[in-house]
Design an enzyme around this catalytic site. Sequence first.
Site, PDB file in Angstrom:
ATOM      1  CD  GLU A 290      -0.292   2.952  -3.345  1.00  0.00           C
ATOM      2  OE1 GLU A 290       0.377   3.867  -3.860  1.00  0.00           O
ATOM      3  OE2 GLU A 290      -0.362   1.821  -3.826  1.00  0.00           O
TER       4      GLU A 290
ATOM      5  NE  ARG B 272      -4.293   1.709   1.431  1.00  0.00           N
ATOM      6  CZ  ARG B 272      -5.561   1.405   1.608  1.00  0.00           C
ATOM      7  NH1 ARG B 272      -5.907   0.296   2.183  1.00  0.00           N
ATOM      8  NH2 ARG B 272      -6.497   2.233   1.196  1.00  0.00           N
ATOM      9  CB  CYS B 273       3.610   2.748  -0.037  1.00  0.00           C
ATOM     10  SG  CYS B 273       5.108   1.799  -0.277  1.00  0.00           S
TER      11      CYS B 273
END
Lengths: 801, 164
Positions: free
Chosen positions: A755, A385-386
Amino acid sequence: MSDASEMTLEQREATIGGIGCARRRKEDVRFIQGKGNYVDDVKLPGQVFGDFVRSPHAHARIKSIDTEKALAVPGVLAVLTANDLKPLNLHWMPTLAGDSQAVLADEKVHFQNQEVAFVIGEDRYAVSDGVQAVEIDYEDLPVLVDPKQALAKDAPVLREDAAAKDDVGQGPRKHPNHIFNWDVGDKGATDKAFAGAAVTVKEDVLYQRVHPCPLEPCGCVASMDKITGELTVYGTFQAPHVVRTIVSLIAGLPEHKIRVIAPDIGGGFGNKVGAYPGYVCSVVGTIVLGRPVKWVENRIDNISTTAFARDYHMTGELAADEDGRITGLRVYVLADHGAFNAHAQPTKWPAGLFSIVTGSYDIPAAHVSVDGVYTNKAPGGVAYRCSFRVTEASYLIERMIDVLAQKVGLDKAEIRARNFIKPEQFPYTSCLGWDYDSGDYPRALAKVLDAVDYKGLREEQAEKRERGELMGIGIATFTEIVGAGPSRNCDILGIGMFDSCEIRVHPTGSAIARLGTKSQGQGHETTYAQIIATELGLPSDDIAVEEGDTDTAPYGLGTYGSRSTPVAGAAAAHAARKIRAKAQKIAAHMLEVAEGDLEWEIDRFKVKGLPEKVATMKQIAFAAYQSLPEGMEPGLEAVNYYDPPNFTYPFGAYLCVVDVDRLTGEVKVRRFYALDDCGTRINPMIIEGQVHGGLTEAFAIAMGQELIFDETGNIQGASLMDYFVPTAVETPVWETGHTVTPSPHHPIGAKGVGESPNVGGVSAFSNAVVDAFAHLDVTHMPMPHTPWRVWKQCEALGIGE
Amino acid sequence: MNKTAVKMTVNGQAVEGQVEPRLLLIHFLRENLGLTGPHVGCETSHCGACTVDLDGTSIKSCTVFAVQAEGASITTIEGMANADGTLSALQEGFMQEHGLQCGFCTPGMIMRAHRLLQENRDPSDDEIRMGLSGNLCRCTGYQNIVKAVRYAADKLNGRQEAAE
Ligand code: FES
Ligand code: FES
């Protein structure tokens, strides 16, 4: 033509349901009735199952594999080993990072739970019996778990297959366990900044090994049609088109004979970007057996073998003047990539976009050096999630600026304000070479401090400290770099990281749009339709959005790194604008005026000065199939492949308040306020949902998630019994806010948001916990901040009882 | 392996099958009956994605054998809509309050919330959180799930305006 409807402008706007409205999600209708179609729901005629025999050892030589008993198990159809794949040259597969990875262990196993044999049978239960019956004889080898030992002279050589190579995909190596060194920035200028600095600080900051752990594990169904020679693969693919290209390259099948379908995906968070042995074995299985083969990993397989994230051992140093103005940043990273270099980054970026590490601050000189090494752990290193390695970078600078604040005795909000890139400096080029598109950091921070009464909180904290109580305030003012990316600096396997959208408007004024990305819960069916609705003047309810089928969707690089809105969202806007340009010509013909005499208004073209002479988009759509200007091609459709001119740079200011129980080490999050600026906001409801979800994942990482290994490479706790996934009870209540600073280079000014909350959240939690101890001269505490660890800190300070 | 006959009622319909004694109820529902609403997220009774209602209790169907459900009455997400086919208050709540993203946890969440509201007609937010603590969601951060259940509770308790 006259305007038949009596609607006001506002009503027409509302009917369109375009950019900025909180429209309810289109995809929900099927999910709330149990009618989603996830990969394990796919059931093809004659389908069989496959599963792996996995290694109990982290490093061992395979002396023998005996499959006889397994083949005798009722219902077992085949057992594949590396030797079976060898003649097809499929026992190894290329990784996205230029290394190779064993599909089935070839002579050696390199991590615990590595795939050794693939058992195929009539149903899951028969396969499970078969897996138990495969007999494998191993000879243990010395295990390397600690990346700090990887480059030692006498370290065991892990990758004998690659030991002699001086390049495993990402540059020169200096040791058989070394993968690459990546060096960026001006070392001379940085050294000079440090030499002359009034203040310097240094800290070892580990971003522990974690796992994205989406609720649905990875899986696929591969089906070969022997008659036509066509292969169809359903799977949990965040990037279906890339999978098709990889399958074509690895399996040697022509790409037009491969159809990859990503059905509904139950969360991805980076875990579903990579290519895994299960996919390859299912493809081989269907080719061998002529029946569709399904493979779905269980939770332990998921956590212990498919793509982990982070494991970045960082050392950060800041140089500053006596007022806390930063003059230099130095970073060294030892990156543990596990047994194969299979992290998912744009090919030329061995540490992803880590050089965004200067963050929101105007730092004149910086130098970063990253070494990647092999260990006996599962491969991976995805962006959980980035955007590529952005969380690691942001965590480092947000921790370090707090360390500096404590050293110079400055308030942690004040030191940030002092070092911010100023609004008038945009567009801003960082000393590590990134062109920040837009931002207003002081405004964001001020708004947050105001919302939480920061001064009051600090006063309360001071009082509590008097009484021996621990309260912490954590701030993160982060900047992300997302929307990979411009093909001049981003590619995957040589394919530029553009994305695409194709729109067809039907005669009655509804439309279908297909895109190269793939939602895993982000709500693309809803939000893309909103972008197109605004651009085209057709109601979003009448616009179907499809993704994930490579036979129908235009080629795109998929969904990860918050790239869907910045890249495919831009493609959607551009494709719609092409259609509107054609529509304008048709409207001019319909209204018998020159094109230039028309102006656009919500859902129609009007003749300037004659407001009653209009052609609505709906009318134009019909005309596009029936009464066209002389020589014009019929139809109303367009496709756009969008190569972004730059990344986008969303940012935010987060603040977290915690109370720490010094007797139990328990950390209670009392308050969390997240302000995000993602530029133009497409659907505020979905943005808020994304922020809630990202913050919850950040909370999990900061407070509990960690993949731990013992010295023999056994993974400690790869089930949901041990691996921390917060429930509704532990999860804090979130407060959100926003500012809007549009991206100047994006067609609708949007930047991406999915994100940000994870990037900013982790730092805010961790900073809050350390801040609770700041008056006791604690400058850093390693994540995750479990009660045990926090209590150990209390104990060390003599306040634990 | 020898097979055993099982009979049960699923979503109001009488069903039967010949199953291995070791067949899990989740697989009976998904594979034998084609009810793919309940999902498998862990197989170890931690995630709750497989939650269904069995004789008036929420159960995790990944840790119950099909044979143990002999004679039971089961409701899955597929049986949750109102008799006339319209969405139930909970389903509506999840949609209105954005209580789902990827949707993988949703069938289990709705089934658990359904039982929770039978057990406690008007739970507080904390009670909702506690009541759903056997069900994991990786996407939403739970806040909107709590709101979704609140929406349904408001509606069921005749506080419709509040839910608007
Ligand atoms: S699959 Fe049953 S609880 Fe996770
Ligand atoms: S919506 Fe994805 S797990 Fe809950």
